[in-house]
Design an enzyme around this catalytic site. Structure first.
Site, PDB file in Angstrom:
ATOM      1  N   ARG A   1      -6.037 -15.146  29.187  1.00 35.16           N
ATOM      2  CA  ARG A   1      -5.016 -14.483  28.398  1.00 35.16           C
ATOM      3  C   ARG A   1      -5.620 -13.925  27.118  1.00 35.16           C
ATOM      4  NH1 ARG A   1       1.317 -16.296  28.256  1.00 35.16           N
ATOM      5  NH2 ARG A   1       2.052 -14.326  27.488  1.00 35.16           N
TER       6      ARG A   1
ATOM      7  N   GLU B   1      -1.387 -10.943  25.248  1.00 39.62           N
ATOM      8  CA  GLU B   1      -2.292 -12.013  24.841  1.00 39.62           C
ATOM      9  C   GLU B   1      -2.323 -12.268  23.343  1.00 39.62           C
ATOM     10  OE1 GLU B   1      -5.378  -9.835  26.717  1.00 39.62           O
ATOM     11  OE2 GLU B   1      -6.345  -9.451  24.823  1.00 39.62           O
TER      12      GLU B   1
END
Lengths: 784, 146
Positions: A368, A738
């Protein structure tokens, strides 16, 4: 004619409910393991208990004796077909199955094919493998010593150093440090962590017995790239390979790599002529699949006495495990780590990374995060706080003093990036105001006098996402553009196919919203398809927050191509020149004559029923978008913690995230992304770590030891937003998936360290467990 | 992992020695032994069913005496494996006369575990080893006292 509003259409900025949710909420999604084909066989994998060992013998007969077991595939079988090794994305190679040496615990050693999953598992347990243990190297620093065993004798270079990479100006940085009033230095370790997506990895491989076409349903974030790599490795033409990525239960970077299981299942399908399913169990997923982070950093900041940061220097040892199977763009062995100067206007910087082999599973998954940005952000946000502590400055004031100012954009960073846009002071000021920073400082002072431990942590991070421009970004030579194809049906509905692939991000909704707004069609009339290489246009997949910056842009550009043709059609229908038309309120109207207009639905019908002579029928377009630059989302996060002196427990009392991801397509989805990202940022800060003992045994190989946050551990997040559109993106979006994972950990660590700073504590490595905090309290006589 | 201890056994050093170095005798005291095959006077194979927490399986052990200094010292190595796990043991015993009818057995064992037994069972290993050891020596005492 009534005005059609963005709100009615479900266009930009509308919190449209997710189109994918009805099937997920009803349990009607189609994940790999939901797919069952007639005559399907099952595969299970024999894995190594040793972290480094010679395989002296494999006895397969006991497995073959089990009813239902049809075949056992070993490394020698694959070697005979030239498939014992496969290329990685990083110019290394990786064992599919070992011929004679295992490199890490839980590595695949053999595969058992059976007519039921149970028989396959029994067969895997019955395969007898004799090992001769070899010296194990788990410490990357030891791996670099002269007397360390060479872990990869198959490579030409007889060294455990995989690569050395640098960015910035070494000489100028040395000079800045030599002349600096103040230098602060800190060693930091960002531990190995695992994405632990809810769905483990798996696939079904099927070969059509008539056409010979191979279809692979697989848990992948990048189906087209997989198809091309499969084709290049196997020699099978791409027309005879179809990769389908159906509903995916979380990717987070962990479903970018090609795992050996996929390849073995394909071999098994080719050799048995039957479909073969392989689904990892939880332990296999957690112990053997590629990992993230594992960066050992030594960072230094040079500054003036009044707190003007001059230079940054970072030296990093990166543990990549046994194979460099990181999922970075090919020219970036250390990803985008050189974003390390963050939101600050430094004169110069130098960063270097050495990648190292150890006896661990491959590392380097961009969990992520946009390729090592999490490590870079953690480092710089910690270092700014350490400098603040050194010179006695307020952490917020020091940030304001060193921010790149709004009028400096586009800003060229000392390591060569051109930041497209930003307004860091505005985001931090909003965060300070919203959380009541001055009140918190007063409260902290009062509590400190009473002996209570309260900390306030700030993180003002800059991201770098949307990989990426074709002049520098490619994966094995394939440029990192992305694509969209839009087809408008005669009655004004549309199908959109995109080159990226959703694993929970909500693409089926947000990409429909782009088309809704750009073309004036209701979002309910637009369906989005993705993940099937036979139908979707070529794209590089979803990871590193690249979908909206790349395929999102392609979708807008394709819609605008359609709009250009629609204008000609509208001119034909309204019997005026196209120059006399303008796009107002999501329809074409004659300039100065609002009563004369044509909606996209009317135009679409004409495209199939009444198009002018000389014009092609139909209304569709394709766009392959090569972004001119990356995008740079940013944020200001503030965390408030209280620490229990009796247990060392850190309680996050408040956490405020102010994010700026440019234009927001769907505020509800953005908020959901931020909530999820914050939980996944809090987890490594306080809970998660994969470590190994001296024998290479994984510690934390189950959820009993690898602590994922649940609702119990997760605080109530507070969120807010500033909007600084990207100047180069077609509708100003930057990507958001993210940001929170990247920005949250240093805010939490800074808060904990702040709570303990009066005791002389300046840094704590993550995860900050209660035991770690309690030991620090004991050392400083502050434990209860 | 290193385990060690001292046990006082109510038997002479010769009796203890004879018992401990006879695979068929000592196997009666190893918990959960399913079968035993003596390969030669210094080597034997044993099938042991073991369960540590969620990790369960039948371990095949290859055991070999590395040193036999009658009646005072012996050293034994054992390699065991089951699907997904492996264990190696390097164990030493020193026998000394505590009194005419009693023997002190000082023992130590270096145990290295690999695979699931380590990654999943690690937190239970100490307790498991302690329990097995107590059972083993309790059994020896009983056999030699009887």
């Amino acid at each position: 004619m009534a005005t059609t509003t963005t709100e009615q259409l479900g266009g930009y900025g509308q919190s449209v409910k997710r189109k994918e949710d009805p099937r997920f909420l009803r349990g009607k999604g189609t994940y790999i393991d939901d797919i069952k084909l007639p005559g399907m066989l099952y595969m299970d994998i024999v894995r190594s208990p040793f972290a480094h060992a010679k395989i002296t013998n494999i006895t397969t007969q006991p497995a073959l004796d089990i009813p239902g077991v049809l075949a056992v595939i070993t490394g020698k079988d694959l070697d005979a077909a030239g498939l014992a090794w496969m290329p990685t994305l990083m110019s290394d190679r990786q064992m599919v199955l070992p011929v004679d040496t295992v490199m890490y615990q839980m590595q695949e050693v053999a595969a058992v094919i059976a007519d039921s999953r149970y028989a396959a598992a029994d067969g895997a347990a019955a395969v007898e493998v004799d090992y001769e243990p070899l010296e194990v190297v788990v410490d990357p620093f030891k791996a670099l010593q002269d007397d360390a065993p060479i872990l990869r004798p198959d490579r030409e270079i007889k060294s455990n150093r995989i690569f050395h990479w640098e960015a910035g100006d070494s000489a100028a940085t040395d000079k800045a440090f030599a002349e600096a009033d103040v230098v602060v230095e800190q060693d930091m370790y960002i531990p190995r962590i695992h994405v632990a997506s809810i769905e483990t990895c798996g696939c079904i491989a099927q070969v059509d017995e008539v056409s010979g076409k191979l279809t692979v349903w697989m848990t992948t974030q990048a189906p087209h790239a997989i198809r091309t790599v499969f084709s290049l490795v196997s020699g099978i033409p791409e027309t005879k390979i179809r990769v389908i990525s159906p509903d995916i239960g979380g990717g987070f970077g962990g479903k970018v790599p090609v795992y050996p299981g996929y390849v073995i299942a394909v071999v098994a399908a080719l050799t048995t002529g039957k479909p073969v399913k392989w689904i990892e169990d939880r332990s296999e997923n957690l112990q053997a699949d590629s990992f993230a982070r594992d960066y050992h950093m030594k960072a230094r900041l040079a500054a003036t006495q009044d707190g003007t940061i001059k230079a940054l220097d970072v030296v990093t040892i990166a543990d990549h495990g046994a194979f460099d199977a990181a999922a970075n763009p090919s020219k970036f062995p250390a990803g985008l780590f050189s974003i390390a100067t963050g939101s600050y206007d430094l004169e110069t910087a130098h960063v270097e990374v050495d990648g190292v082999y150890t006896n661990k599973p491959p590392g380097g998954v961009a969990y992520r995060c946009s390729f090592r940005v999490t490590e870079a952000v953690h480092m710089i946000e910690r270092m700014v706080d350490i400098l603040a502590d050194e010179i006695g400055a307020d952490a917020a004031e020091l940030r304001f003093k060193n921010f790149i100012q709004p009028d400096q954009f586009p800003y060229k960073s000392p390591t060569g990036w051109e930041y497209d846009s930003g307004n860091y002071p505005a985001a931090l000021q909003k965060a300070l105001d919203q959380i009541g920073y001055q009140d918190l400082l007063r409260e902290q002072q009062e509590k400190r006098e009473r002996g209570e431990l309260m900390g306030i942590g700030i993180s003002t991070f800059t991201e770098i996402v949307g990989a990426g421009p074709s002049n520098t970004f490619d994966i094995l030579g394939i440029k990192m553009f992305d694509s969209a194809e839009i087809r408008i049906h005669p009655t004004g509905s549309a199908i959109v196919r995109i080159g990226v692939q959703t694993q929970g991000q909500g693409h089926e909704t947000t990409f429909a919203q782009i088309v809704a707004d750009e073309l004036g069609l209701p979002v309910d009339n637009i369906i989005v398809e993705h993940g099937d290489t036979d139908t979707a246009p070529y794209g590089l997949g979803t990871y590193a927050s690249r979908s909206t910056p790349t395929a999102g842009a392609a979708t807008a550009m394709a819609a605008r191509k359609i709009r250009a043709k629609a204008k000609e059609l509208a001119a034909h229908l309204l019997e005026v020149s196209a120059d006399d038309l303008e796009w107002v309120d999501h329809k074409f109207q004659v300039k100065g004559s609002p009563g004369s207009s044509k909606s996209m639905a009317e135009i679409a019908f004409a495209a199939y029923t009444n198009h002018p002579q000389g014009m092609e029928a139909g209304l569709e377009a394709v766009s392959y978008y090569d972004p001119p630059n990356l995008t740079f989302p940013f944020g200001a996060y503030i965390c408030v913690v209280d620490i229990d002196r009796g247990t060392g427990m850190v309680k996050i009392r408040r956490f405020l995230a102010i994010d700026d991801c440019g234009t927001v397509i769907n505020p509800m989805i953005v908020e959901g992304q931020i909530h999820g990202g914050l939980a996944m940022g809090m987890a490594p800060a306080l809970l998660e770590e994969i470590s190994y003992d001296e024998h290479g045994n994984i510690r934390g190989g189950t959820f009993m030891d690898y602590l994922l946050p649940t609702a119990m551990e997760t605080p109530a997040w507070e969120t807010g937003r500033t909007v600084t559109p990207s100047p180069h993106h077609p509708f100003g979006a930057k990507g958001v998936g993210e940001s929170a994972t990247v920005g949250a950990p240093p805010a939490i660590v800074n808060a904990v360290v702040d709570a303990l700073s009066h005791l002389g504590v300046r840094h704590i490595d993550i995860p900050i467990t209660p035991w770690k905090v309690y030991k620090i309290l004991e050392e400083h006589g502050a434990a209860e | 992992m290193r385990f060690s201890g001292t046990e006082r056994i109510p038997a002479t050093r010769e009796q203890v020695w004879a018992f401990l170095t006879d695979p068929n005798a000592v196997a009666q005291c190893v918990p959960d032994v399913e079968s035993l095959e003596v390969v030669d006077p210094t080597r034997f194979k044993a099938q042991v069913r073991a369960g540590i927490g969620p990790v369960r399986g039948k371990f095949g052990f290859d055991v070999a005496w590395q040193e036999l200094t009658q009646p005072s010292r012996a050293r034994m190595t054992a390699q065991g494996k089951t699907g997904g796990s492996a264990v190696t043991v390097d164990s030493a015993m020193d026998l000394s006369a505590a009194s005419p009818g009693e023997t002190d057995l000082a023992w130590s064992a270096d145990v290295v575990v690999h695979g699931m037994i380590a990654s999943v069972g690690a937190r239970l290993l100490d307790g498991f080893a302690k329990k097995q050891t107590e059972q083993f020596f309790g059994c020896i005492r009983q056999k030699l006292t009887g």
